[in-house]
Design a protein around this motif. Structure first.
Motif, mmCIF file in Angstrom:
data_model
loop_
_atom_site.group_PDB
_atom_site.id
_atom_site.type_symbol
_atom_site.label_atom_id
_atom_site.label_comp_id
_atom_site.label_asym_id
_atom_site.label_seq_id
_atom_site.Cartn_x
_atom_site.Cartn_y
_atom_site.Cartn_z
ATOM 1 N N ALA A 63 0.841 -1.200 0.000
ATOM 2 C CA ALA A 63 0.000 0.000 0.000
ATOM 3 C C ALA A 63 0.873 1.245 0.000
ATOM 4 C CB ALA A 63 -0.919 0.009 1.218
ATOM 5 N N GLN A 64 0.566 2.177 -0.876
ATOM 6 C CA GLN A 64 1.303 3.431 -0.953
ATOM 7 C C GLN A 64 0.649 4.447 -0.003
ATOM 8 O OE1 GLN A 64 4.039 3.979 -2.695
ATOM 9 N NE2 GLN A 64 4.043 1.908 -3.515
ATOM 10 N N PRO A 65 1.446 5.141 0.787
ATOM 11 C CA PRO A 65 0.840 6.154 1.661
ATOM 12 C C PRO A 65 0.274 7.308 0.827
ATOM 13 C CG PRO A 65 3.221 6.308 1.738
ATOM 14 C CD PRO A 65 2.882 5.076 0.921
ATOM 15 N N ALA A 66 -0.768 7.911 1.369
ATOM 16 C CA ALA A 66 -1.400 9.026 0.666
ATOM 17 C C ALA A 66 -0.417 10.186 0.587
ATOM 18 C CB ALA A 66 -2.657 9.457 1.400
ATOM 19 N N PRO A 67 -0.407 10.878 -0.544
ATOM 20 C CA PRO A 67 0.533 12.005 -0.652
ATOM 21 C C PRO A 67 0.178 13.089 0.357
ATOM 22 C CG PRO A 67 -1.002 11.996 -2.489
ATOM 23 C CD PRO A 67 -1.225 10.725 -1.721
ATOM 24 N N VAL A 68 1.200 13.661 0.939
ATOM 25 C CA VAL A 68 1.006 14.696 1.950
ATOM 26 C C VAL A 68 0.782 16.024 1.236
ATOM 27 C CG1 VAL A 68 2.054 15.907 3.900
ATOM 28 C CG2 VAL A 68 2.485 13.463 3.549
ATOM 29 N N THR A 69 -0.340 16.649 1.548
ATOM 30 C CA THR A 69 -0.625 17.942 0.922
ATOM 31 C C THR A 69 0.205 19.013 1.616
ATOM 32 O OG1 THR A 69 -2.483 18.280 2.422
ATOM 33 C CG2 THR A 69 -2.961 17.271 0.302
ATOM 34 N N ALA A 70 0.702 19.927 0.827
ATOM 35 C CA ALA A 70 1.531 20.999 1.377
ATOM 36 C C ALA A 70 0.643 21.971 2.149
ATOM 37 C CB ALA A 70 2.252 21.724 0.249
ATOM 38 N N LYS A 71 1.072 22.285 3.357
ATOM 39 C CA LYS A 71 0.320 23.239 4.175
ATOM 40 C C LYS A 71 0.672 24.648 3.729
ATOM 41 C CE LYS A 71 -0.168 20.425 8.299
ATOM 42 N NZ LYS A 71 0.039 20.360 9.734
ATOM 43 N N PRO A 72 -0.316 25.549 3.756
ATOM 44 C CA PRO A 72 0.007 26.932 3.380
ATOM 45 C C PRO A 72 0.934 27.563 4.418
ATOM 46 C CG PRO A 72 -2.241 26.767 4.210
ATOM 47 C CD PRO A 72 -1.714 25.369 4.093
ATOM 48 N N ALA A 73 1.669 28.579 3.971
ATOM 49 C CA ALA A 73 2.621 29.232 4.865
ATOM 50 C C ALA A 73 1.918 29.928 6.021
ATOM 51 C CB ALA A 73 3.460 30.232 4.080
ATOM 52 N N VAL A 74 0.703 30.417 5.784
ATOM 53 C CA VAL A 74 -0.060 31.117 6.814
ATOM 54 C C VAL A 74 -1.373 30.369 7.004
ATOM 55 C CG1 VAL A 74 -1.124 33.310 7.442
ATOM 56 C CG2 VAL A 74 0.967 33.300 6.103
ATOM 57 N N SER A 75 -1.769 30.172 8.245
ATOM 58 C CA SER A 75 -2.996 29.424 8.502
ATOM 59 C C SER A 75 -4.212 30.264 8.147
ATOM 60 C CB SER A 75 -3.059 29.007 9.975
ATOM 61 O OG SER A 75 -3.251 30.145 10.781
ATOM 62 N N ARG A 76 -5.315 29.593 7.871
ATOM 63 C CA ARG A 76 -6.550 30.286 7.522
ATOM 64 C C ARG A 76 -7.061 31.114 8.693
ATOM 65 N NH1 ARG A 76 -9.056 28.450 2.765
ATOM 66 N NH2 ARG A 76 -8.138 26.560 1.943
ATOM 67 N N ALA A 77 -6.874 30.616 9.905
ATOM 68 C CA ALA A 77 -7.345 31.363 11.081
ATOM 69 C C ALA A 77 -6.614 32.702 11.183
ATOM 70 C CB ALA A 77 -7.139 30.543 12.345
ATOM 71 N N ALA A 78 -5.310 32.703 10.922
ATOM 72 C CA ALA A 78 -4.546 33.953 10.989
ATOM 73 C C ALA A 78 -5.013 34.927 9.920
ATOM 74 C CB ALA A 78 -3.058 33.663 10.836
ATOM 75 N N VAL A 79 -5.311 34.416 8.734
ATOM 76 C CA VAL A 79 -5.801 35.286 7.656
ATOM 77 C C VAL A 79 -7.155 35.868 8.040
ATOM 78 C CG1 VAL A 79 -6.600 35.302 5.256
ATOM 79 C CG2 VAL A 79 -4.495 34.102 5.863
ATOM 80 N N ASN A 80 -8.037 35.052 8.616
ATOM 81 C CA ASN A 80 -9.354 35.538 9.017
ATOM 82 C C ASN A 80 -9.242 36.601 10.107
ATOM 83 O OD1 ASN A 80 -10.619 33.873 7.211
ATOM 84 N ND2 ASN A 80 -10.997 32.251 8.687
ATOM 85 N N VAL A 81 -8.351 36.404 11.064
ATOM 86 C CA VAL A 81 -8.170 37.398 12.129
ATOM 87 C C VAL A 81 -7.645 38.700 11.541
ATOM 88 C CG1 VAL A 81 -6.790 37.954 14.170
ATOM 89 C CG2 VAL A 81 -7.881 35.733 13.982
ATOM 90 N N ALA A 82 -6.691 38.603 10.613
ATOM 91 C CA ALA A 82 -6.134 39.813 10.002
ATOM 92 C C ALA A 82 -7.199 40.561 9.203
ATOM 93 C CB ALA A 82 -4.953 39.446 9.103
ATOM 94 N N LEU A 83 -8.000 39.827 8.428
ATOM 95 C CA LEU A 83 -9.064 40.473 7.656
ATOM 96 C C LEU A 83 -10.101 41.104 8.575
ATOM 97 C CD1 LEU A 83 -9.589 37.968 4.719
ATOM 98 C CD2 LEU A 83 -8.509 40.208 4.653
#
Length: 154
Positions: A63-83
């Motif tokens: 079984a091949q492990p699922a590919p790891v998705t790259a995490k964004p440099a900034v979290s969505r919560a931080a973007v929402n707080v900034a906005l």
């Protein structure tokens, strides 16, 4: 204890001990991997174990492990707080401008009311004070009058 057929003597039971037989350790043998073409039925593979048993089955690819998705440099919560902070600052700036506008409008209306009171009050003052010097209306000239027998002869 337990009565049995010996009339009062304690019962004697036979105890049997069972000992488990250890299994010999399995020797890890390489499993033959049969390459499988996509869309075809895989071939059947047989493996001979060290004790002589034969195991038959399909060769399965690991079984091949699922590919790891790259995490964004900034979290969505931080973007929402900034906005949210930017929106809050925009609202505060708008409220400050609105408050300034309302204060200026109030001052302007107050000045208009004061100006109207001064002009209207001045007009009323002119009307009141000019009435005593006004010579219009009925003029009565009083001269020497002669009263004879309660009759006025003018």
């Amino acid at each position: 204890m337990y009565p049995d057929h010996t009339h009062g003597a304690p019962a004697q039971r036979a105890v049997q001990l069972h000992q488990s037989t250890p299994l010999p350790p399995a020797v890890a043998m390489p499993t033959p991997v049969v390459p499988v073409q996509p869309g075809t039925i895989p071939a059947v593979a047989s493996v001979v174990l060290p004790d002589g048993r034969v195991v038959t089955g399909y060769a399965v690819a690991p079984a091949q492990p699922a590919p790891v998705t790259a995490k964004p440099a900034v979290s969505r919560a931080a973007v929402n707080v900034a906005l949210g902070g930017v929106g809050f600052l925009a609202v505060c700036g708008g409220l400050i401008l609105l408050t300034s506008f309302i204060a200026a409008l109030t001052a302007f209306i107050t000045q208009l009311i004061t100006l109207a009171a001064v002009i209207f009050g001045g007009w009323i003052a002119v009307q009141v004070f000019s009435a005593s010097g006004h010579h219009g209306g009925t003029t009565v000239n009083i001269r020497k009058a002669v009263f004879k027998r309660n009759h006025f002869h003018g």
